[in-house]
Design a protein around this motif. Structure first.
Motif, mmCIF file in Angstrom:
data_model
loop_
_atom_site.group_PDB
_atom_site.id
_atom_site.type_symbol
_atom_site.label_atom_id
_atom_site.label_comp_id
_atom_site.label_asym_id
_atom_site.label_seq_id
_atom_site.Cartn_x
_atom_site.Cartn_y
_atom_site.Cartn_z
ATOM 1 N N TYR A 1 -26.395 115.472 5.445
ATOM 2 C CA TYR A 1 -28.187 116.082 5.273
ATOM 3 C C TYR A 1 -28.727 114.983 6.378
ATOM 4 O O TYR A 1 -29.550 115.981 6.611
ATOM 5 N N VAL B 1 -37.238 110.102 4.536
ATOM 6 C CA VAL B 1 -36.600 111.373 4.041
ATOM 7 C C VAL B 1 -37.990 111.691 2.861
ATOM 8 O O VAL B 1 -38.710 110.489 2.747
ATOM 9 N N GLY C 1 -36.143 113.261 -3.816
ATOM 10 C CA GLY C 1 -35.284 114.104 -3.718
ATOM 11 C C GLY C 1 -35.063 115.062 -2.801
ATOM 12 O O GLY C 1 -34.546 116.195 -3.158
ATOM 13 N N ALA C 2 -35.387 114.661 -1.659
ATOM 14 C CA ALA C 2 -34.521 114.790 -0.396
ATOM 15 C C ALA C 2 -32.787 114.639 -0.041
ATOM 16 O O ALA C 2 -32.104 113.760 -0.865
ATOM 17 N N PRO C 3 -31.934 116.091 -0.165
ATOM 18 C CA PRO C 3 -30.465 116.044 -0.548
ATOM 19 C C PRO C 3 -29.932 114.466 0.968
ATOM 20 O O PRO C 3 -30.594 114.889 1.430
ATOM 21 N N ARG D 1 -23.198 115.174 0.322
ATOM 22 C CA ARG D 1 -22.921 115.647 -0.714
ATOM 23 C C ARG D 1 -21.188 115.020 -1.434
ATOM 24 O O ARG D 1 -20.544 115.245 -0.249
ATOM 25 N N ASP E 1 -23.541 118.234 -10.370
ATOM 26 C CA ASP E 1 -24.893 117.519 -10.227
ATOM 27 C C ASP E 1 -25.316 116.090 -9.525
ATOM 28 O O ASP E 1 -25.372 116.140 -8.056
ATOM 29 N N LEU F 1 -24.239 115.738 -5.325
ATOM 30 C CA LEU F 1 -25.430 115.240 -4.353
ATOM 31 C C LEU F 1 -25.900 114.435 -4.551
ATOM 32 O O LEU F 1 -26.959 114.756 -5.471
ATOM 33 N N ARG G 1 -29.760 112.984 -4.058
ATOM 34 C CA ARG G 1 -30.460 112.636 -3.324
ATOM 35 C C ARG G 1 -31.500 111.747 -3.321
ATOM 36 O O ARG G 1 -30.959 110.554 -4.028
#
Length: 408
Positions: A89, A96, A99-101, A104, A224, A227, A229
């Motif tokens: 991403y 960033v 908490g931003a991704p 993944r 989870d 992903l 973050r």
């Protein structure tokens, strides 16, 4: 060099003026290159002694160091599980928020486990419904068994009264008594089945459902984890991750995240061990950095590390020879800007030069101070000006030294 020039004004220059105007000796005639030492020996000797004393006093009471860095901490970008990257991403040097991704991993295995947990919950719900239906049927069986039992009891009582008249044989009565026991067993079995179903509905199935829901939550947590973050706001560096790469938390990190405010508020300096009794918390300091030339940054000593890293000992299977620790370490000192925004514009990780200044204002304000101590402390505070001037000369010459004299 600056100290030598200053001391020469106080020693060699008065000696020369005395020789010139009191004794009439002139440079080039009586004072030549060969006779200079003899003619100006008192001034030269005093200049050397005063220079050494001044340098010692300056560097002891107002220590300086080039081992200063705007150290910042980085956060390694690592997943909590091993997997193959499916989607990315952010790009290199991307900003960033917390908490931003970032990327993944392939979560097909985790999704399958999550679906299995959901199906298990649905299965338990179905089993509960079936048990409730069976419970309704068991009530009918109980009533049927109790009716058959009552009929057997009534028939037994009736024929037991006819045994004396000889109309019914004793064997028939005994058969009916056995039938009563059989009907009683059927009632007990039906009641036991009902109790079992009620226990399953009230205890077993809810417990199984709770376990299945816990497994579902665990599967969701594992999903989870695929992903990844950003834990803090900052800049992503060395992030060359692409779909298809395998990321391993132990051997192959994904990149580095530089926190937004890391290294913006503190300089860490390494002073010589001999200054351990001089440098104290609250001392005023100054710094100039390579990344921000021609600038003097007012600083303050906020903390002094009470241990020296060179003397640390880690337990191992070998005896440590003290000679291996012969290299002296430095005294770690933390410096913070005296004014807000003092380190703005200084690149994080920049090398700096720092001075710390001894302040004897409180000692001089003491009414019981002696005359010689008063003079000495005044001299100590005064020579701090010399070191401050040296730092400003270094700030001016630093670009020249870095760009021209270093040979790069």
């Amino acid at each position: 060099m600056f100290e030598l020039f200053l001391c020469s004004i106080l020693t060699i220059l008065p000696d020369y003026l005395y020789r010139r105007y009191a004794q009439g000796k002139r440079i080039g005639r009586e004072i030549t290159l060969y006779s200079m030492w003899y003619e100006l020996r008192w001034g030269i000797t005093a200049c050397l002694l005063l220079t050494v004393s001044l340098i010692t006093m300056i560097f002891y009471f107002h220590p300086s160091t080039r081992n200063v860095t705007a150290i910042f901490r980085t956060v390694t970008i690592l997943p909590e599980t091993i997997g193959r990257v499916e989607e990315v991403y952010v790009e290199v040097n991307g900003k960033v928020e917390a908490g931003a991704p970032l990327f993944r991993l392939d979560g097909s295995e985790q999704e399958a486990a999550l679906e299995t947990a959901r199906r298990r919950i649905a299965e338990i719900v179905a089993e509960t419904t079936v048990a409730q239906t069976e419970l309704a049927g068991v009530d009918g069986l109980i009533q049927e068994a109790q009716g058959a039992y009552q009929m057997a009891v009534d028939e037994h009582e009736m024929k037991a009264q006819l045994v004396a008249s000889g109309a019914v044989s004793r064997r028939e009565v005994e058969r009916l008594a056995t039938a009563i026991d059989s009907r009683k067993g059927a009632v007990d079995a039906a009641l036991a089945k009902k109790e079992t179903l009620e226990t399953q509905i009230g205890v077993l199935f809810p417990t199984q459902k709770a376990s299945a829901e816990a497994a579902l939550a665990e599967a969701q947590v594992e999903l989870d984890k695929t992903l990844v973050r950003a834990g803090v706001a900052g800049t992503v560096q060395q992030f060359a991750l692409r779909p298809g790469d395998v990321v391993n938390a132990m051997l192959r990190p994904a990149g580095i995240l530089v926190p937004e405010n890391a290294g913006r508020s503190t300089l860490i300096a390494g002073f010589g061990q001999i200054e351990a009794q001089v440098i104290k918390r609250g001392m005023i300091a100054e710094a100039t950095c390579v990344g921000k030339p021609f600038t003097i940054i007012p600083m303050v000593v906020t903390d002094v590390q009470d241990v020296i890293a060179a003397g640390q000992l880690r337990a191992s299977d070998q005896l440590i020879d003290v000679q291996q620790m012969g290299q002296p370490g430095t005294l770690t000192v933390y410096l913070q800007p005296l004014f807000p925004g003092g380190l703005d514009g200084v690149p994080r990780g920049s090398s700096c030069i720092a001075n710390a200044y001894t302040n004897n204002h409180d000692a001089l304000a003491d009414k019981n101070i002696g005359t010689f101590r008063w003079l000495f402390l005044h001299a100590v505070d005064t020579v701090g000006l010399v070191h401050a001037m040296i730092l400003r000369m270094q700030a001016v010459l630093l670009p020249v030294q870095t760009l021209v004299l270093s040979g790069h």
